[in-house]
Design a protein around this motif. Sequence first.
Motif, PDB file in Angstrom:
ATOM      1  N   ARG A 162      21.332  49.364  57.783  1.00 24.13           N
ATOM      2  CA  ARG A 162      19.951  49.265  57.292  1.00 24.13           C
ATOM      3  C   ARG A 162      19.462  50.660  56.873  1.00 24.13           C
ATOM      4  N   THR A 199      18.758  43.511  57.979  1.00 27.04           N
ATOM      5  CA  THR A 199      17.625  43.229  57.093  1.00 27.04           C
ATOM      6  C   THR A 199      16.310  43.459  57.830  1.00 27.04           C
ATOM      7  N   THR A 200      15.281  43.792  57.067  1.00 24.07           N
ATOM      8  CA  THR A 200      13.955  43.908  57.676  1.00 24.07           C
ATOM      9  C   THR A 200      13.244  42.567  57.527  1.00 24.07           C
TER      10      THR A 200
END
Lengths: 432, 303
Positions: free
Chosen positions: B127, B240-241
């Motif tokens: 990320r 992932t955010t």
Amino acid sequence: MRTKRFATLLVVLLAVAGMVFAGGGGQSTAAPAESKIVVNTMAYGDNSNAEGQSWVRIVESFERQNPNIDIQYELLYDEAYHQKVSARLAAGDVPHLAYMGADARWGAPWSESAQQVDHRPFLDGNYYDLGLIPPMGSNGEIWEIPLGTSNITTVLYMNGALVESLGFDTPETYADLVAMVPAARAAGLTVVSIDGADGWAWGSCLMSTFIARLSGDANWVSKAVAGQYKFTDQVFVDSLNLITRMVNDGVMDESAVLVDYGTNVANFSNGKALFMVQGQWAAGGIDPTVAENTLMLAWPQLPGEKPATAGTVAAAIQVGYGLTKAGAADPAVRDAALKFVQFYYSHEETAQRLIDGAIVAPILKNFQVPAELPTINKRKVTLAQTAGVTDVIDAFLGGAPNDALNAGMQQIAAGRATGTEVAAEVERLLGR
Amino acid sequence: MNRRDRQRVGIFLGMVAPGLVIYLFIVAYPIFYSVALSFSDFNPNAGGAWNLIGFTHYQTMIQDPYFWHSLKNNMIVVGVSVFGQIPLGLLLAYILYRKMVKGVNFFQSMVFLPQFLSTIVIGLLWRRMFSADGPVATLMQWFTGDPRAQFDLMLQADTVMYPIGFALIWMYTGFYMVIFLANMQKIDGEMLEAAMIDGANEVQVFFRLMVPLLAGTILVSTILAIAGSLKGFDLIFAITTQGLQRNNAMVLPIYMYQTAFQDFTNPMRFAYGSAISNAIVVVSFVLIGISNWVGKKLDPEEV
């Protein structure tokens, strides 16, 4: 033959014993002494953050002073906490006391499982300032004891020294922000930084104030969720389109959608941005040197803003600890839990939370504001005392519609969706 | 049945019962509960009565664009695993087995290293790599000379699986490499030498000897890869955010989790989540069945 039978029996016994003892005993499953009152608790934090560390310290201190009360707890943080709340309630494993809220995110599982308890009969009016605890239910019920007064989510943090170094003052209008763009770009700085990679930041920290400002209705969101307005109403679409305008004007970078919470606060602390969008809780994470020169503002006047909501901030009811129905059912457990909560909300601990920037202002009576309160936290209190308050979106809009709105705003910022499309998707998911 | 047989049956039951009881409570009961729940409107959090509503949730599911989007992403993960990690793992194992590079132990350790790291740590690492002005964006800025260049594949639904697929290959290839390497050690080296003496080159030895000899291992690895890919949650969740990125990279387990645990606007969310999880099981069975069928067609004796 006998030896064989004996061996078989031994193996079976060992297997059964293994099954029995394999479960072991954890932090919250140790058998209590019979005389102790056990308060089964779901606490918020983890061992690596201040919340969790202070929780452990306070529980140990309380148990030393109250040897007849055993606070058994499960300490979880962030997603893990929310997941476990849902799982435990669905399994019927209801704690007596829990960290909870009263809104669509923090209160929904407790409300759905009918585990909320009205705390009004149990609150000591000599200890808590009941006037500072807002009603949470439709009949004025208080579902939890908030750690502090309202939780402002739409703060515009300004690095005063940096803005001044470029020859500007505190912005009064959106045009003032736009005017800073050329100078900021020339200096390699971002004008307004947001942790746009986190979907919730767009809703909680930005759109909550935009919709209130443009509609002139402080409670537009709650009314929309109740069906009085629609998310496809032009004013909401216009509010969403403000994001596009901010990106096009250079007030916000396109790359904002790739910045996460930690990076956002770090960028602001490192002087890479003139302004930062976040909630009041981020104040404690700003580098102390920068924090001394940081102003906490409501957004300046926005294009199309209505006078009725000028200068407002969005704020939600602060979360805190509350009894569940399971905890309130037994008077001994209930009293023990409330005694612990009062200990947890002591003047000393509340003062520390205030200094750490975890809360805006306390809800305790006769509270003495500590003299060593950092400047930024004093500014936070000033903001809370002076700005009008509006709805926070995710306090009322939850689940799939809220997720679609958050992701939609990210798409708008990235230039991949329009306000009209996002508003239509939110309304579709509300299924009405 | 005489007395001795009855005693044997008793002992047998005594031995089997503890494991059976554990199995029934921990494995079988949740499966049956999940299947039953998916045909009902029951919400365990709210309580109340169970009402069977037939295939309603399954009908909703097949009309749900988010389900198909998640399934598509799952199939991409399966594809990356089966056609990326396994061939690459096999190739790397062969290179190390044939000692085509110096420092075999070093390379073996390096490729296997991600297996020692927590998946969440790996997710957060990648990320950070893909974030604004992160290492990948910095490289792009350096190459293009554009200081505003950013790595934005994570923001688009049709490109998000490229970086995620790369991270998946980086993480899991070492696992399959070690499996293949261990099985290659069991192959008679004289057979390879004989092939070389007969004039076979490395490519021929690899495709005509090694691959057929490892057909069974390849099939087992494929089944592991399919099962792992369909239930995979942690890496994609961490990489992932919350919001657009996770929506873009949504796979069925994450969709099931978000539906069941977070969508409080849906009063039947647990039941719908159960339907999604049952769909994952069905898809797994179908893909594993296809793998077995393909394996048997290719080399019935080895498989």
